[in-house]
Design a protein around this motif. Structure first.
Motif, mmCIF file in Angstrom:
data_model
loop_
_atom_site.group_PDB
_atom_site.id
_atom_site.type_symbol
_atom_site.label_atom_id
_atom_site.label_comp_id
_atom_site.label_asym_id
_atom_site.label_seq_id
_atom_site.Cartn_x
_atom_site.Cartn_y
_atom_site.Cartn_z
ATOM 1 N N ILE A 1 -6.599 -2.465 45.703
ATOM 2 C CA ILE A 1 -5.486 -1.640 45.229
ATOM 3 C C ILE A 1 -5.928 -0.929 43.955
ATOM 4 O O ILE A 1 -6.531 -1.562 43.075
ATOM 5 N N SER A 2 -5.584 0.359 43.861
ATOM 6 C CA SER A 2 -5.992 1.121 42.677
ATOM 7 C C SER A 2 -5.131 0.764 41.472
ATOM 8 O O SER A 2 -4.039 0.204 41.605
ATOM 9 N N LYS A 3 -5.639 1.120 40.316
ATOM 10 C CA LYS A 3 -4.982 0.782 39.052
ATOM 11 C C LYS A 3 -3.894 1.799 38.712
ATOM 12 O O LYS A 3 -4.148 3.001 38.739
ATOM 13 N N PRO A 4 -2.691 1.349 38.406
ATOM 14 C CA PRO A 4 -1.652 2.313 38.009
ATOM 15 C C PRO A 4 -1.933 2.876 36.616
ATOM 16 O O PRO A 4 -2.693 2.286 35.844
ATOM 17 N N LYS A 5 -1.309 4.006 36.313
ATOM 18 C CA LYS A 5 -1.523 4.609 34.978
ATOM 19 C C LYS A 5 -0.839 3.768 33.910
ATOM 20 O O LYS A 5 -1.342 3.596 32.813
ATOM 21 N N LYS A 6 0.332 3.241 34.274
ATOM 22 C CA LYS A 6 1.107 2.500 33.272
ATOM 23 C C LYS A 6 0.792 1.006 33.402
ATOM 24 O O LYS A 6 1.139 0.376 34.394
ATOM 25 N N ILE A 7 0.143 0.470 32.394
ATOM 26 C CA ILE A 7 -0.261 -0.939 32.411
ATOM 27 C C ILE A 7 0.556 -1.719 31.389
ATOM 28 O O ILE A 7 0.699 -1.290 30.246
ATOM 29 N N ASP A 8 1.127 -2.829 31.796
ATOM 30 C CA ASP A 8 1.791 -3.743 30.860
ATOM 31 C C ASP A 8 0.733 -4.737 30.390
ATOM 32 O O ASP A 8 0.180 -5.474 31.207
#
Ligand code: H79
Length: 590
Positions: A422-429
């Motif tokens: 799964i690709s990495k989202p732009k918004k990371i917590d």
């Protein structure tokens, strides 16, 4: 085929729910219906509140144990009641704080070990209504407020009672001051039952959380009687396993099915690997060191680690009961509110990955994170994003779509031969980013064997956390931060690792283990399955179950090249247990 299936159904219906204890005539379906809200809730608030909030001192141990820790006489401890006036108490604020944190239920002390009643009891004068200037019944207000705000309201109630004249045994420091002569434990139990009836009829609790069951006066027979009494008063009640005598120490689970209790109660610890079945369990834990408010306890857990524990516990199929200790004025401390707010902010976005979920289908993940499941949704909680994509090894079910819970960004899914990425989202917590994968069906995962590889110096470290445990007793446990294989009480249980061996060689074998004196004497062999060769050893006492010591086995073990399964197999177990095994070490023999 048809007849066979019907037969199975009938047998299935007749089975008495094991989790609910052998005494309850309840079908599995009835049990599931009764515990549904609890199973789905996942997160609750524990509240320890009593007159111990007046001294509020943990310098000699837990704040709520003040009377015990300072070896106080009953008469001296009673003086805290007139000093207890929690004028800032506001049921609405408390329930709101729990609800905002994402908690679905509240468990509050109606009476702790000190015997002081935080509710309006007719059978005692030692209550918040009769013995304090406050005079109000906070339980009435909390019960009503929970109904209003949609949380389940439950009581913690201590069986042990250091105040009631009929409770036995006496504390050692009461000798001569408070003789046991004339005390009648049966009368104490009648008093406790009367109080529990008041709790059920006056406040309608959804669950009862017993504690202090370990003293010898409380017996399995008394538990059976009490359980039947409570269920007759309110059949839908959910009751923890501390009503009976089956709890095995702080790990909190029952030893055998003959003991009562709807759920297990690990205290201050999280089972390292969950459980193979879907039994109910709940880890209760403090925010700092102590349960009852203590002014001098500043050892607060970070919001980040608390959020990770919400996620970790859900991924193992359990509930999290997180404790707050309100002050003598009736308020949550600022440190408490900070943490509840932080958890709440995370839950507002990510709670779909918590409520109503079941445990992770993966044994291990190749990144720092956890998984939960709800229907055809797989939730991936990423604590620390690895470089590039994340991989889910062995996921066989087709992934239809993937998105980030926070913001809903659609993510790229790639199916590979033995994993899905799964690709990495732009918004990371930075605490935990949660992804939701919609699958074509409930997740099916093929177990992926992970190989132990040699360090650059040629040694293999076989840690408990990486072990494949086979059998019904031995399992990975964590005590005081030490992960080891424990509860190893059957000689049929074995422990194995699969090694990646590039080149054949001879190795010296070391064990890092612990064993109490009374259980020493087991013999075992460490063998390579493909080669039928092994080295043996005998378990000597190390002084105790948590005193780990190194042991070098005689001889050398020859490892053939290839993927090799190394297994530790007990040969004899004369004294009831094998050992606690922390790790094994294979060193190239000189
Ligand atoms: O209410 C909080 C604590 O005050 C209470 N439980 C939580 C929820 C608590 N009481 N005692 N302890 C915690 C620690 C006591 C542990 C022991 Fe035992 C009691 C050691 C020996 C007797 C538990 C029961 C472990 C073995 C048997």
């Amino acid at each position: 085929m048809q007849t066979y299936r019907i037969l199975l159904t009938v047998v299935g219906l007749a089975v008495v729910s094991l989790t609910a204890g052998a005494q309850t005539k309840e079908t599995p379906a009835q049990f599931e219906k009764r515990v549904k809200w609890w199973r789905e809730a996942k997160f609750g608030m524990f509240i320890h509140w009593g007159v111990y909030a007046v001294p509020a001192d943990s310098s000699k141990g837990a704040g709520e144990w003040y009377m015990n820790n300072f070896q106080m006489q009953v008469k001296d401890y009673e003086k805290f009641a007139p000093q207890f006036n929690p004028v800032k108490f506001d049921a609405k604020k408390w329930v709101q704080a729990a609800k905002n944190a994402g908690m679905k239920y509240i468990v509050i002390t109606s009476k702790h070990h000190d015997g002081f009643d935080m509710f309006d009891s007719k059978v005692s004068d030692y209550t918040i209504v009769k013995a304090t200037p406050f005079k109000r019944d906070p339980m009435k207000e909390l019960s009503a407020e929970c109904k209003r705000q949609g949380l389940k309201f439950c009581f913690y109630h201590s069986i042990m009672d250091w105040h009631h004249p009929d409770y036995l045994p006496r504390r050692p420091w009461e000798k001569g001051v408070r003789p046991a002569a004339g005390a009648d434990y049966d009368r104490y139990v009648a008093y406790m039952k009367a109080q529990l009836k008041e709790l059920i009829t006056q406040y309608d609790p959804a669950a009862l959380w017993f504690d202090g069951e370990w003293e010898e006066t409380w017996t399995h027979e008394r538990a059976v009687d009490l359980y039947a009494y409570l269920k007759a008063l309110k059949p839908s009640l959910i009751i923890n396993n501390r009503i009976d005598k089956g709890r095995q120490g702080m790990q909190g689970m029952n030893a055998e099915d003959k003991f009562l209790g709807d759920y297990g109660t690990p205290e201050q610890e999280i089972p390292p690997q969950g459980f193979p079945d879907n039994r109910l369990w709940e880890t209760c834990m403090t925010l700092n060191n102590t349960w009852g408010y203590a002014r001098n306890d500043h050892n607060w857990k970070s919001s980040e680690s608390l959020i990770h524990m919400v996620s970790d516990i859900a991924s193992k199929g359990g509930n999290y009961l997180l404790n707050v200790g309100p002050t003598e004025l009736g308020e949550f401390t600022p440190e408490t509110l900070d943490r509840l707010n932080a958890i709440g902010a995370w839950m507002k976005v990510n709670s779909p990955a918590i409520y109503g979920t079941t445990k992770s289908p993966f044994k291990k993940l190749p990144f720092n994170g956890r998984c939960t499941v709800k229907g055809n949704s797989l939730f991936v909680h990423v604590f620390q994003w690895p470089s590039g994509t994340i991989a889910l090894p062995g996921l066989k079910t087709k992934v239809l779509s993937a998105k980030a819970l926070d913001g809903g960004e659609a993510l790229t899914v790639q199916a590979r031969t033995d994993s899905v990425t799964i690709s990495k989202p732009k918004k990371i917590d930075p605490v935990a980013t949660v992804l939701e994968l919609k699958l074509a069906g409930p997740p099916e995962v093929e177990p992926v064997v992970s190989f132990v590889r040699a360090n650059p110096d040629g040694t293999y470290i076989l840690s408990a956390a990486d072990a494949e445990v086979q059998g019904g007793t031995a399992r990975v446990e964590e005590k005081n931060g030490i992960v080891n294989i424990g509860y190893w009480t059957s000689e049929k249980d074995t422990v194995a690792w699969t090694l990646d061996v590039p080149k054949a060689g001879n190795y010296t074998v070391y064990l890092d283990y612990a064993c109490a004196p009374e259980s020493a004497g087991s013999t075992f062999t460490v063998q390579i399955e493909s080669a039928l060769n092994g080295v043996g050893g005998k378990v000597e006492s190390t002084g105790g179950w948590t005193q780990f010591t190194g042991l070098t086995l005689d001889g050398t073990l020859s490892l053939p090249a290839g993927h090799q399964t190394l297994r530790l197999v007990p040969l004899s177990m004369p004294n009831g247990a094998v050992m606690n095994l922390r790790s094994m070490l294979l060193k190239p023999a000189p």
